[in-house]
Enzyme design. Structure first.
Site, PDB file in Angstrom:
ATOM      1  N   SER A 327       0.795  -1.227   0.000  1.00  0.00           N
ATOM      2  CA  SER A 327       0.000   0.000   0.000  1.00  0.00           C
ATOM      3  C   SER A 327       0.827   1.278   0.000  1.00  0.00           C
ATOM      4  O   SER A 327       0.276   2.359  -0.198  1.00  0.00           O
ATOM      5  CB  SER A 327      -0.947  -0.001   1.200  1.00  0.00           C
ATOM      6  OG  SER A 327      -1.934  -1.010   1.044  1.00  0.00           O
ATOM      7  N   HIS A 370     -15.011  -0.540   3.397  1.00  0.00           N
ATOM      8  CA  HIS A 370     -14.869   0.806   3.949  1.00  0.00           C
ATOM      9  C   HIS A 370     -16.039   1.721   3.609  1.00  0.00           C
ATOM     10  O   HIS A 370     -16.055   2.887   4.010  1.00  0.00           O
ATOM     11  CB  HIS A 370     -13.588   1.459   3.403  1.00  0.00           C
ATOM     12  CG  HIS A 370     -12.325   0.844   3.919  1.00  0.00           C
ATOM     13  ND1 HIS A 370     -11.703  -0.216   3.294  1.00  0.00           N
ATOM     14  CD2 HIS A 370     -11.573   1.133   5.018  1.00  0.00           C
ATOM     15  CE1 HIS A 370     -10.614  -0.550   3.967  1.00  0.00           C
ATOM     16  NE2 HIS A 370     -10.506   0.238   5.017  1.00  0.00           N
ATOM     17  N   CYS A 383      -7.736   1.795   1.803  1.00  0.00           N
ATOM     18  CA  CYS A 383      -8.751   0.994   1.117  1.00  0.00           C
ATOM     19  C   CYS A 383      -8.205   0.472  -0.204  1.00  0.00           C
ATOM     20  O   CYS A 383      -7.745   1.240  -1.056  1.00  0.00           O
ATOM     21  CB  CYS A 383     -10.001   1.844   0.870  1.00  0.00           C
ATOM     22  SG  CYS A 383     -11.239   1.012  -0.137  1.00  0.00           S
TER      23      CYS A 383
END
Length: 647
Positions: A327, A370, A383
């Site tokens: 991420s 989310h 997310c």
């Protein structure tokens, strides 16, 4: 026939002229002989006296003093220490075994070293100087010198050997030297005569290897009178060489020591970059090793211990290790979409825990999803579904181009070993590498830093610094050479829209400072010191549909080598970035739980230049941090602590 008086007179003149010419020639020859005899008897008298006494002149190389290496504050990190050794020349020794037998009665000789020396004496040229005993004491040197007449061909010598006073702290950066090997010589077309000297040391890895010629210098030559017994009588002539150049690196050894201690025995790497100059303030790989073990040839036992360690202490993970960035790559995808004008900061996507693409279900790390997320909340809460959808809109070519722009997929020219290029994949790359077409699922995986995307900790730190500054900052490891400052790595503007950068930076700030941020537990609470960061967790195994239905196994229930990598990148202070940091912990589990706390501690240490005040940490962590600081202080060199054990 009677000759006339006139003819007789002419004949007499001719005879006289010839006699004069012949006499002159004889006189000249005798004069030359006299001059030559004078030259030999007067001017060359010393030389022939040496020959008459069975002395000789020995010509040998004078090894240059290797350049020293200093940290950014002038602390020496690679020096030359005096080394006492005993050498032998076969053609001078005569009966080698007899001489060695007498030598063994005077000093203790290591059997392995002696076997190596005998092999070199038998295979190398007869006039080659071979080391038969290294690192001997001054007392042993004296005993050999006193008994020189009984030890023809044996010479006690004082030389210089490399020493690394900081031990393992900078092993992967500075590297180490070792004896020249046949493999080393095979890579050089016309090796310097100095390299053919047995046991001569050259750089093997790191800065020592990359700048070998600059650090080595140039050898000198000396002529020494040696008598029949092998004793050096006097030095007849000397031509000095050139000492190696001194290097100053950008690394702060105190910060580097802290980073190594903070990583501990994790299989990990961390990089700290100065956001103004691009200077690498710390670049650490853990676990590390003692480079002094390699200087004279590492033992089989020690080498096996390093190579059989599953955490790979010899690997320079900070520049050599390539990992899916997870991420931490989401800022790249976000900026690609913003710069292309395909998305805006306010656009939202709905995350219900997964999205389906081409009949395949791509999951978010949060199983329940989310809900509706925009750019800021997608980065803050990491997310995945938002970025899956972004990839479908933006495409891999624009994402990869932005990755390259931010430093991923670039091989930076720093003098360390095995600096990796990383990978910002494109459609053409896949076709060339695998002979297959790019599919939409590849783009989806790449958007969250999985699939074909690979980056080193160095590249992740550069990425963070470029986002923080908006400049094409380039990492710099060498600060100066022989006092001459090297070019800065500050870089020019990246040409990115400042508003787009501000949105991404603010979202990274919320990652660490908003209660819903994935790194809120590792925030900095000191006013004006807050960091902006991003967590990352990259998978190293496939999760089957059956495992998802039954419940994904946690990292702690998996073997170490199957656990996720933990990553974190940041820059600080948020309002005026001074440093950028990247941390990767191999198979460390979650980026928020493992990598973020380490990165926060390193960032604070870099900003304060010493142990930060406990007020810089959340109140719940202060007791633990106080104990940690005390423990890590004890890991610093004694010379860096005062009487109270503080730096």
């Amino acid at each position: 026939m009677k000759r006339s008086p006139r003819d007789s007179l002419e004949t007499t003149r001719k005879m006289t002229r010839r006699g004069l010419i012949l006499g002159g020639a004889q006189a000249g020859f005798m004069g030359l002989l006299a001059l030559r005899m004078r030259h030999l008897q007067v001017e060359e008298a010393d030389k022939f006296r040496l020959l008459a006494e069975e002395n000789r002149i020995k010509v040998s190389l004078i090894p240059p003093s290797r350049g020293q290496i200093f940290d950014r504050n002038g602390r020496i990190v690679a020096e030359n220490a005096p080394s006492y050794r005993i050498t032998m020349v076969r053609e001078d020794a005569g009966d080698v075994e007899a001489v060695i037998g007498r030598l063994m009665k005077l000093i203790e000789l290591d059997p392995d070293e002696m076997a190596r020396a005998l092999d070199e004496l038998n295979t190398l040229r007869g006039d080659t100087q071979v080391t038969v005993a290294d690192r001997v004491s001054r007392e042993a040197m004296s005993r050999v010198a006193v008994n020189a007449p009984a030890l023809p061909g044996v010479t006690p010598e004082v030389g210089l050997s490399r020493h690394y006073p900081l031990g393992s702290d900078l092993a992967h950066v500075v590297g180490y030297v070792g004896p020249v090997s046949d493999y080393d010589l095979s890579k050089i077309d016309n090796p310097d005569q100095l390299l053919l000297t047995p046991r001569f040391q050259i750089g093997k890895i790191g800065l020592e290897a990359k700048h070998e010629e600059d650090l080595r210098g140039k050898a000198g030559i000396k002529q020494v009178e040696v008598n029949a017994a092998g004793r050096e009588m006097r030095e007849l002539d000397r031509e000095e060489g050139r000492a190696g150049q001194d290097f100053q690196i950008t690394v702060d050894h105190m910060l580097q020591n802290y980073v190594q201690a903070r990583l501990g025995q994790e299989s990990a790497a961390a990089v700290v970059i100065d956001c103004e100059s691009g200077d690498l303030l710390a670049i650490a790989s853990a676990p590390s090793f003692d480079p002094n073990l390699f200087v004279r040839g590492i033992s089989t036992t020690d080498y096996r211990a390093l190579t059989e360690n599953q955490f790979r202490p010899l690997a320079t993970k900070s520049v050599q290790g390539l990992y899916p960035p997870g991420s931490t790559f989401k800022m790249v995808a976000a900026l690609a979409g913003l710069e292309a004008g395909i998305i805006t900061p306010l656009d939202t996507h709905y995350c219900g825990g997964y999205t389906e693409v081409a009949g395949h279900r791509f999951h978010c790390w949060k199983r329940a999803g989310h809900g509706h997320v925009n750019l800021a909340s997608s980065l803050r809460e990491s997310c995945d579904v938002y970025y899956y959808n972004l990839a479908l809109e933006v495409g891999i070519e624009k994402i990869s181009a932005m990755a390259m722009r931010l430093g991923i997929g670039q091989k930076f020219d720093i003098p360390m070993s095995a600096v990796a290029t990383g990978r910002a994949p494109t459609k053409a790359w896949k076709q060339k590498s695998f002979g297959k077409d790019w599919v939409i699922g590849d783009s989806v995986n790449a958007s969250i830093g999985q699939g074909f995307v690979l980056a080193s900790p160095l590249q992740l730190a550069v990425m963070s610094a470029r986002i923080a500054t908006g400049r094409a900052l380039v990492p710099r490891l060498v600060k100066s050479i022989d006092g001459v400052e090297q070019p800065s790595g500050a870089g020019e503007s990246l040409g990115l829209n400042e508003n787009h950068l501000r949105h991404v930076r603010k979202a990274m700030f919320d990652v660490s400072n908003n209660r819903r941020g994935t790194a809120y537990g590792s925030r900095i609470t000191a006013a004006g010191m807050q960091m902006a960061g991003k967590t990352g967790t990259s998978q190293v195994r496939n999760i089957t549909a059956a495992e998802r239905r039954a419940g994904v196994r946690s990292n702690r229930d998996l073997p170490w080598e199957r656990r996720d990598h933990a990553l974190f990148v940041d820059f600080a202070p948020y309002d005026n970035p001074k440093v950028a940091v990247a941390v990767v912990v191999e198979h460390g589990g979650g980026g928020s739980t493992t990598a973020a706390p380490i990165a926060r501690d390193i960032t604070l240490q870099a900003l304060y230049g010493e142990d930060p005040p406990l007020s810089a940490y959340p109140a719940k962590d202060r007791a633990r941090i106080a104990a940690q600081q005390k423990r890590l202080r004890q890991a610093r060199p004694a010379s860096d602590r005062d009487g109270n054990g503080r730096a």
